[in-house]
Design an enzyme around this catalytic site. Sequence first.
Site, PDB file in Angstrom:
ATOM      1  N   ASP A  77      37.345  51.065  11.463  1.00  0.00           N
ATOM      2  CA  ASP A  77      38.088  51.784  11.456  1.00  0.00           C
ATOM      3  C   ASP A  77      39.699  51.164  10.609  1.00  0.00           C
ATOM      4  O   ASP A  77      40.986  51.610  11.281  1.00  0.00           O
ATOM      5  CB  ASP A  77      38.133  52.405  12.837  1.00  0.00           C
ATOM      6  CG  ASP A  77      38.700  50.845  14.377  1.00  0.00           C
ATOM      7  OD1 ASP A  77      38.744  49.795  13.256  1.00  0.00           O
ATOM      8  OD2 ASP A  77      38.746  50.944  15.336  1.00  0.00           O
ATOM      9  N   LYS A 146      29.304  50.802  15.461  1.00  0.00           N
ATOM     10  CA  LYS A 146      29.694  49.689  16.163  1.00  0.00           C
ATOM     11  C   LYS A 146      30.866  50.402  16.820  1.00  0.00           C
ATOM     12  O   LYS A 146      31.238  50.570  17.094  1.00  0.00           O
ATOM     13  CB  LYS A 146      30.368  48.953  15.319  1.00  0.00           C
ATOM     14  CG  LYS A 146      31.570  47.835  15.296  1.00  0.00           C
ATOM     15  CD  LYS A 146      31.776  46.606  14.908  1.00  0.00           C
ATOM     16  CE  LYS A 146      33.269  47.047  14.253  1.00  0.00           C
ATOM     17  NZ  LYS A 146      33.870  47.152  15.582  1.00  0.00           N
ATOM     18  N   GLU A 215      35.841  38.709  17.620  1.00  0.00           N
ATOM     19  CA  GLU A 215      36.854  38.278  17.164  1.00  0.00           C
ATOM     20  C   GLU A 215      37.914  37.464  17.799  1.00  0.00           C
ATOM     21  O   GLU A 215      38.423  37.845  19.039  1.00  0.00           O
ATOM     22  CB  GLU A 215      37.589  40.195  17.110  1.00  0.00           C
ATOM     23  CG  GLU A 215      38.915  40.255  15.573  1.00  0.00           C
ATOM     24  CD  GLU A 215      38.920  40.959  15.168  1.00  0.00           C
ATOM     25  OE1 GLU A 215      38.141  42.302  15.238  1.00  0.00           O
ATOM     26  OE2 GLU A 215      39.992  41.458  14.615  1.00  0.00           O
TER      27      GLU A 215
END
Length: 298
Positions: A77, A146, A215
């Site tokens: 995204d 995801k 992340e």
Amino acid sequence: MNASPLSPAPAQAPAPQPAADRGTATLYGGVTNRRVTVRDLAAAKQRGERWSMLTAYDALTAGVFDEAGIPVLLVGDSAGNCHLGYETTVPVTMDQMVMLSAAVVRGTKRAMVVGDMPFGSYQESAAQAMHNAARLMKEAGVGAVKLEGGERSARSIELLVEAGIPVMAHIGLTPQSVHALGGYPVQGRGDEAAHQLLRDAKTVQQAGAFAVVLEAVPAELAAQVTEQLMIPTVGIGAGAGTDAQVLVWTDMAGMTAGRVPKFVKQYANLRAVLGEAAREFAAEVTAGTFPAAEHSFK
Ligand code: KIV
């Protein structure tokens, strides 16, 4: 030649065969023409073999990465800020993700294509997550989805996995929470945050995720998580101790305008190359030197 399905293409890759000839022929890295699966990724973890993932948002660039031997392509995204001109990922819709994911699937033959679930498409309930993940599988043809969140997304992950949908989890910095986080700060700093990250990682594994993105977490913590999990970890801003690495393609290839995050390495400067090509084209049109005789029909 290592014939692992995750091997990258050799630097001097043979020219790709025309699509019609591909059939059962081997592609880059000596790999047969089939899609990478969750089983390949699990086996790579067992062997201690690292792999790469790039984002892709269209058929053309996805095809380039597929031919280069990138085993997993994420239709992130991040398309919001890297492809569609939004400031964050928050405005991205399911319809946009379905359209972009379908293009990436059409443009590839071998990569596993993972479709990202955008903000608001799964947080309401596990049933909502199921409905939208099924759209990505059925309408776009992705091989996996995801979604962001550790403990908070566990029930949805469980339901999708029970329904036969491979799920990649995403913990640490979760960009869909940019407004709640007040930006994009590094996560997992301090004992309590580090323990929460580890709990999140173990919970998504327990829920059935086949891999987890870490992340913006300290390298040492990411390495510890990787050691303690059976499923592959995919790092971005998480140091070198993860099982796999992902970068946003526009950052990796130097297409992004302005500053890129510290964890990005730019392997090319496409923005400069493309800009120069456009300027030269415009100058030649203005000067009347393009088209020349060889570009014209008799
Ligand atoms: O959307 C995206 O590109 C991502 C990666 C940064 C992992 O989630």
